[in-house]
Scaffold this motif. Structure first.
Motif, mmCIF file in Angstrom:
data_model
loop_
_atom_site.group_PDB
_atom_site.id
_atom_site.type_symbol
_atom_site.label_atom_id
_atom_site.label_comp_id
_atom_site.label_asym_id
_atom_site.label_seq_id
_atom_site.Cartn_x
_atom_site.Cartn_y
_atom_site.Cartn_z
ATOM 1 N N SER A 183 -6.105 -2.609 3.744
ATOM 2 C CA SER A 183 -5.062 -1.789 4.348
ATOM 3 C C SER A 183 -5.621 -1.226 5.645
ATOM 4 O O SER A 183 -6.778 -0.822 5.707
ATOM 5 N N PRO A 233 0.835 -1.217 0.000
ATOM 6 C CA PRO A 233 0.000 0.000 0.000
ATOM 7 C C PRO A 233 0.862 1.257 0.000
ATOM 8 O O PRO A 233 0.887 2.012 0.967
ATOM 9 N N ASP A 236 -0.298 1.606 -5.247
ATOM 10 C CA ASP A 236 -1.657 2.030 -5.564
ATOM 11 C C ASP A 236 -1.782 2.421 -7.034
ATOM 12 O O ASP A 236 -2.782 2.107 -7.691
#
Lengths: 199, 199
Positions: free
Chosen positions: A173, A146, A151
């Protein structure tokens, strides 16, 4: 003073090219090896000489393996309908150790990072699309870290796969188990709110 | 899942025997080597295979060297009248890098630690006494670490050398340069008081 190009210095210089090993810690390793059983240096030396000959990339998932296809891709008992997409080959091992996932893997070989010169065409994204088309895939789990690059890469792959009709998911997350709200950064806290689950 | 005895696991297991390298950091090194130029693994492997053949102990001072006597013992410009006694071969390098000392060295190969089975006869103390007798030594500098074992060994050697008439000194112990009184342990502080110098 020992001459600058003796075997001790050369070995120290080679070790210090490895991640996390500086000049001092490399020196410590070299003297440890010197005082250890010579069989250790021999075993390590022989493994290293044979290393790149014995390990290749799996032609299907892209992870490192001694046989092609790799043991995971070649295991008929694994679930063909799920592909877990990871950044690097070592992530496969981490997920395998959690025993949480029984599908197949796909190693991208990096994350999209234009500033570092890594563009989508440098990653194994085309191979992923081909697998989604040709294998009976129902879910693609995006398991990149993450981070901004993770992303970005997830979003990019999601757009490409949208028309394929396959389910696309991303690892949750949030707060690490055993973590402390007080020591959690704002972004992680914000994600753990948005991803909150009903009890 | 990769089989437990493949090349990746074997290399990781070998690395994790080195001091300061656990399972995780060893894994990181292995994957770094996999993704690096194969020439690196080859160079490191070849150095390791030749390592114990090319390095031996200097028959005079006991440090590691490719030639016997070592470059320091063989250097006619160094001062024969001073011998600096150290615990391990790597200490020679540390002192050489400080450029503070131009005499000869003597490596003990350890410190007296009866609980760990290291007694005076396991160390190169006899060789030190022979050198003090046979070489024109005027000062023996005891440069062992300021630990219990280091102090014990220094005291032991001091007693043996007392009758020889040679000057015996010990490296000063006290506050490290740039250190802070607040973070100095009681023993170090006590030694820095006892060893205080007149301005």
């Amino acid at each position: 003073m020992e001459s600058p190009h003796n075997a001790i210095d050369r070995l120290q210089a080679l070790f210090s090219k490895l991640p996390g090993l500086g000049k001092k810690s490399s020196g410590r390793l070299v003297y440890h090896i010197l005082e250890a059983d010579p069989a250790y240096a021999r075993a390590l030396g022989e493994e290293l000489l044979a290393f790149h000959r014995s390990i290749k990339r799996c032609s299907r998932c892209g992870s490192f393996t001694e046989s092609d296809p790799c043991p995971i891709c070649g295991d008929p008992s694994r679930d063909n309908s799920e592909i877990c997409v990871v950044e690097r080959a070592q992530d496969v091992r981490v997920i395998e150790e959690s025993r949480e996932f029984r599908g197949r893997f796909h190693v991208l070989g990096g994350l999209i990072a234009p500033l570092e010169g890594v563009n989508p065409e440098n990653l194994r994204i085309g191979e992923l699309l081909a697998r989604v088309r040709n294998e009976e895939v129902r879910e693609v789990i995006l398991a990149m870290n993450p981070t901004v690059e993770g992303d970005t890469t997830a979003l990019y792959i999601q757009k490409l796969l949208k028309s394929s009709g396959v389910n696309i998911t991303r690892l949750a997350s949030g707060l690490p188990v055993g973590g402390d709200l007080e020591y959690t950064d704002r972004l992680t806290l914000s994600r753990s709110f948005r991803g909150r689950t009903k009890l």
